[in-house]
Scaffold this motif. Sequence first.
Motif, PDB file in Angstrom:
ATOM      1  N   MET A   1       0.832  -1.209   0.000  1.00 31.08           N
ATOM      2  CA  MET A   1       0.000   0.000   0.000  1.00 31.08           C
ATOM      3  C   MET A   1       0.865   1.257   0.000  1.00 31.08           C
ATOM      4  O   MET A   1       0.566   2.235  -0.664  1.00 31.08           O
ATOM      5  CB  MET A   1      -0.907   0.016   1.237  1.00 31.08           C
ATOM      6  CG  MET A   1      -2.063  -0.914   1.115  1.00 31.08           C
ATOM      7  SD  MET A   1      -3.142  -0.485  -0.272  1.00 31.08           S
ATOM      8  CE  MET A   1      -3.466  -2.074  -0.947  1.00 31.08           C
ATOM      9  N   ARG A   3       3.798   1.427  -1.229  1.00 30.04           N
ATOM     10  CA  ARG A   3       4.378   1.536  -2.562  1.00 30.04           C
ATOM     11  C   ARG A   3       3.365   2.093  -3.557  1.00 30.04           C
ATOM     12  O   ARG A   3       3.691   2.918  -4.402  1.00 30.04           O
ATOM     13  CB  ARG A   3       4.861   0.151  -3.022  1.00 30.04           C
ATOM     14  CG  ARG A   3       5.910   0.240  -4.098  1.00 30.04           C
ATOM     15  CD  ARG A   3       6.347  -1.121  -4.509  1.00 30.04           C
ATOM     16  NE  ARG A   3       5.217  -1.850  -5.070  1.00 30.04           N
ATOM     17  CZ  ARG A   3       5.321  -3.000  -5.716  1.00 30.04           C
ATOM     18  NH1 ARG A   3       6.494  -3.556  -5.844  1.00 30.04           N
ATOM     19  NH2 ARG A   3       4.278  -3.602  -6.194  1.00 30.04           N
ATOM     20  N   LEU A   4       2.123   1.654  -3.405  1.00 28.75           N
ATOM     21  CA  LEU A   4       1.068   2.118  -4.310  1.00 28.75           C
ATOM     22  C   LEU A   4       0.930   3.644  -4.237  1.00 28.75           C
ATOM     23  O   LEU A   4       0.885   4.338  -5.261  1.00 28.75           O
ATOM     24  CB  LEU A   4      -0.257   1.442  -3.926  1.00 28.75           C
ATOM     25  CG  LEU A   4      -1.489   1.904  -4.687  1.00 28.75           C
ATOM     26  CD1 LEU A   4      -1.375   1.510  -6.147  1.00 28.75           C
ATOM     27  CD2 LEU A   4      -2.747   1.312  -4.071  1.00 28.75           C
ATOM     28  N   ILE A   5       0.880   4.163  -3.005  1.00 22.38           N
ATOM     29  CA  ILE A   5       0.708   5.610  -2.847  1.00 22.38           C
ATOM     30  C   ILE A   5       1.964   6.349  -3.290  1.00 22.38           C
ATOM     31  O   ILE A   5       1.893   7.396  -3.937  1.00 22.38           O
ATOM     32  CB  ILE A   5       0.334   5.940  -1.383  1.00 22.38           C
ATOM     33  CG1 ILE A   5      -1.027   5.326  -1.078  1.00 22.38           C
ATOM     34  CG2 ILE A   5       0.309   7.438  -1.148  1.00 22.38           C
ATOM     35  CD1 ILE A   5      -1.475   5.480   0.329  1.00 22.38           C
ATOM     36  N   LYS A   8       2.023   6.505  -6.995  1.00 23.40           N
ATOM     37  CA  LYS A   8       1.003   7.443  -7.480  1.00 23.40           C
ATOM     38  C   LYS A   8       1.514   8.883  -7.356  1.00 23.40           C
ATOM     39  O   LYS A   8       1.337   9.701  -8.250  1.00 23.40           O
ATOM     40  CB  LYS A   8      -0.272   7.261  -6.669  1.00 23.40           C
ATOM     41  CG  LYS A   8      -1.464   7.921  -7.281  1.00 23.40           C
ATOM     42  CD  LYS A   8      -2.173   8.813  -6.307  1.00 23.40           C
ATOM     43  CE  LYS A   8      -2.586  10.066  -6.990  1.00 23.40           C
ATOM     44  NZ  LYS A   8      -2.407  11.242  -6.183  1.00 23.40           N
ATOM     45  N   ARG A  11       4.079   9.457 -10.004  1.00 25.61           N
ATOM     46  CA  ARG A  11       3.497   9.582 -11.327  1.00 25.61           C
ATOM     47  C   ARG A  11       2.816  10.931 -11.501  1.00 25.61           C
ATOM     48  O   ARG A  11       2.918  11.559 -12.549  1.00 25.61           O
ATOM     49  CB  ARG A  11       2.483   8.458 -11.552  1.00 25.61           C
ATOM     50  CG  ARG A  11       2.344   8.121 -13.002  1.00 25.61           C
ATOM     51  CD  ARG A  11       1.681   6.813 -13.205  1.00 25.61           C
ATOM     52  NE  ARG A  11       0.490   6.706 -12.360  1.00 25.61           N
ATOM     53  CZ  ARG A  11      -0.358   5.699 -12.436  1.00 25.61           C
ATOM     54  NH1 ARG A  11      -0.141   4.730 -13.267  1.00 25.61           N
ATOM     55  NH2 ARG A  11      -1.420   5.641 -11.663  1.00 25.61           N
ATOM     56  N   SER A  12       2.136  11.401 -10.452  1.00 25.91           N
ATOM     57  CA  SER A  12       1.462  12.688 -10.617  1.00 25.91           C
ATOM     58  C   SER A  12       2.482  13.821 -10.673  1.00 25.91           C
ATOM     59  O   SER A  12       2.236  14.846 -11.290  1.00 25.91           O
ATOM     60  CB  SER A  12       0.415  12.906  -9.517  1.00 25.91           C
ATOM     61  OG  SER A  12       1.035  13.152  -8.299  1.00 25.91           O
ATOM     62  N   GLU A  88      -4.732  17.565  -1.027  1.00 22.88           N
ATOM     63  CA  GLU A  88      -5.709  16.491  -0.855  1.00 22.88           C
ATOM     64  C   GLU A  88      -6.880  16.980  -0.014  1.00 22.88           C
ATOM     65  O   GLU A  88      -8.031  16.616  -0.254  1.00 22.88           O
ATOM     66  CB  GLU A  88      -5.066  15.289  -0.146  1.00 22.88           C
ATOM     67  CG  GLU A  88      -3.963  14.643  -0.927  1.00 22.88           C
ATOM     68  CD  GLU A  88      -4.383  13.317  -1.532  1.00 22.88           C
ATOM     69  OE1 GLU A  88      -5.558  12.968  -1.461  1.00 22.88           O
ATOM     70  OE2 GLU A  88      -3.494  12.641  -2.085  1.00 22.88           O
ATOM     71  N   THR A  93     -10.005  15.122  -1.678  1.00 20.74           N
ATOM     72  CA  THR A  93      -9.694  13.766  -2.110  1.00 20.74           C
ATOM     73  C   THR A  93      -9.166  12.942  -0.936  1.00 20.74           C
ATOM     74  O   THR A  93      -9.038  11.735  -1.051  1.00 20.74           O
ATOM     75  CB  THR A  93      -8.635  13.762  -3.220  1.00 20.74           C
ATOM     76  OG1 THR A  93      -7.585  14.641  -2.850  1.00 20.74           O
ATOM     77  CG2 THR A  93      -9.225  14.219  -4.524  1.00 20.74           C
ATOM     78  N   LEU A  96     -11.086   9.891   0.079  1.00 23.24           N
ATOM     79  CA  LEU A  96     -10.848   8.622  -0.618  1.00 23.24           C
ATOM     80  C   LEU A  96      -9.833   7.775   0.150  1.00 23.24           C
ATOM     81  O   LEU A  96     -10.012   6.570   0.337  1.00 23.24           O
ATOM     82  CB  LEU A  96     -10.332   8.900  -2.032  1.00 23.24           C
ATOM     83  CG  LEU A  96     -10.000   7.674  -2.864  1.00 23.24           C
ATOM     84  CD1 LEU A  96     -11.262   6.958  -3.261  1.00 23.24           C
ATOM     85  CD2 LEU A  96      -9.209   8.057  -4.097  1.00 23.24           C
ATOM     86  N   LEU A  97      -8.748   8.426   0.597  1.00 25.40           N
ATOM     87  CA  LEU A  97      -7.708   7.686   1.317  1.00 25.40           C
ATOM     88  C   LEU A  97      -8.191   7.288   2.715  1.00 25.40           C
ATOM     89  O   LEU A  97      -7.906   6.202   3.196  1.00 25.40           O
ATOM     90  CB  LEU A  97      -6.441   8.540   1.414  1.00 25.40           C
ATOM     91  CG  LEU A  97      -5.808   8.929   0.074  1.00 25.40           C
ATOM     92  CD1 LEU A  97      -4.607   9.826   0.286  1.00 25.40           C
ATOM     93  CD2 LEU A  97      -5.405   7.687  -0.698  1.00 25.40           C
ATOM     94  N   HIS A 106       0.180   4.262   6.370  1.00 23.83           N
ATOM     95  CA  HIS A 106       0.392   3.957   4.955  1.00 23.83           C
ATOM     96  C   HIS A 106       0.345   5.234   4.112  1.00 23.83           C
ATOM     97  O   HIS A 106       1.178   5.441   3.237  1.00 23.83           O
ATOM     98  CB  HIS A 106      -0.695   3.003   4.439  1.00 23.83           C
ATOM     99  CG  HIS A 106      -0.551   1.612   4.954  1.00 23.83           C
ATOM    100  ND1 HIS A 106      -1.608   0.889   5.429  1.00 23.83           N
ATOM    101  CD2 HIS A 106       0.525   0.822   5.070  1.00 23.83           C
ATOM    102  CE1 HIS A 106      -1.190  -0.300   5.818  1.00 23.83           C
ATOM    103  NE2 HIS A 106       0.104  -0.364   5.617  1.00 23.83           N
TER     104      HIS A 106
END
Lengths: 247, 253
Positions: A1, A3-5, A8, A11-12, A88, A93, A96-97, A106
């Motif tokens: 998780m 790593r996912l954030i 992201k 990438r942004s 955020e 947003t 969402l998290l 995380h």
Amino acid sequence: MIRLIALKELRSLFAAPSTWLMLGALQFIFAWLFLVRLDAFLQVQAQLAQVANAPGATQAVAAPLFNVLALILMMLTPIFTMRLLAEERRNQTLALLLTAPISATHIVLGKFFGLLLFLALIIVSCTAMLLTLAAGTQLDLGLVLGNALGLLLLAAAYVALGLYISALTVQPMVAAVGALAALSGLWLVEISAAGSENNWQMIAPTSHFHNFNVGLLNSVDATYFLLFSIAFLLLTIRRVNNNRIYG
Amino acid sequence: MSAATPLTLSARNLIRRSGRRELVHGISLELRHGEVLGLLGHNGAGKSTTLQMIAGALTPHSGQIEICGFDLVRQPDQAKACIGFLPENPPLYRDMRVNDYLVFVARLRRVAPGRIADMLAQAMQRCGLQEVGPKIIGTLSKGYQQRVGIAQAIIHAPDIVILDEPTVGLDPAQIRDIRALIRELGDAHSVILSTHLLDEVESVCDRVEIMQDGRLIYSGSSDDMQQYGDGKMKLEEVYIRITENHVSEEQPQ
């Protein structure tokens, strides 16, 4: 998780043209400073050759440039940390998290490592530029790598502090100015306490980077950076959790 | 809805304050599998706050929330994995592409990697997003953004879907589609939605709860609500009568 954030975030960052502009400008400025410094070194090289124990190219060219990069990072990091949590919250947003099956730890660590990875890219690219010196002279690799490690730890401390300030406000601009004020405040503490008897400069991250800069790997400095980062990360996690309580 | 159907959501005595003001006073809600619950109320009645508490975005100052048998405070990860939430403002990263965003959300909600492609295709088909997949969210119209918001709430096939004013900003054809979607979701999942629109309640909800000033003042099926007004009044008039009656009960002259 985490790593996912982190991915992201990364990438942004790379999706925004401003990031590329900033990276390009930074490389240009750094290359320019490198050239000026190298030119100055070449002019005094003949005289240096007569001095016993004279500083080599690494010490005379690379180390001061790492010092400059440390200052640049101080001004650059707040620009990147400001978005992390403040935006955020402003764009709502964060909900969402917060409603996803992940913990605040995380979220915070993901954002921390995402940006740290990005700053590591900057540090690596600047270090690579300095390594081109190897084409003309023998480099003190230990000093270069020590400096790069020191910069990475310094960046971690800056990101942790910036992330915390970003968690305190809804306005990214306020987060940027706040983080810049905090970081330059710490730097000013070091400058004004330098040379005097007291130990106030020990609270400034820059003073701990100084040892790395001269090639001294001291566990005290490394511990300082780790504690500094962990402390602010814990505060940020607390703040994100409080978001659920205070709205 | 028979009592044998399993309870997916049970919230008891939720209280939420803002400073000294109580926004929500002791709300209790229950939701069964396959049920669509409509939360009605004026602006500022506490609907959004209640939904945010159930979704885990806000912590109640007191009270207990159980989702699919998991306590939201003690087992937050298991409980939250059963929820899909669309807040009042859809939580969209405007610089991301629709596909990338939905994949990110699916992974965030711990959908198994092998199932992501299927779930993505299904959610996009259900919300009519097939054509805008590669577009950047910030460039989409309000209606499409709302649909992306709904898609992110259902992508992981949660047991409970929480929708805060899902049809705001949509055109009549889209509203019809989304209502059909909510009905469809109501068959396999439980849905709780807040709305101002009474025809929405009439067309999609099995049960209605009316909130006023942070309290539940009426609870019943939408047919019950019709009967409240002797079966002759329009739903709007019934709603106004219920809320006004409540005010006069509160402040006896």
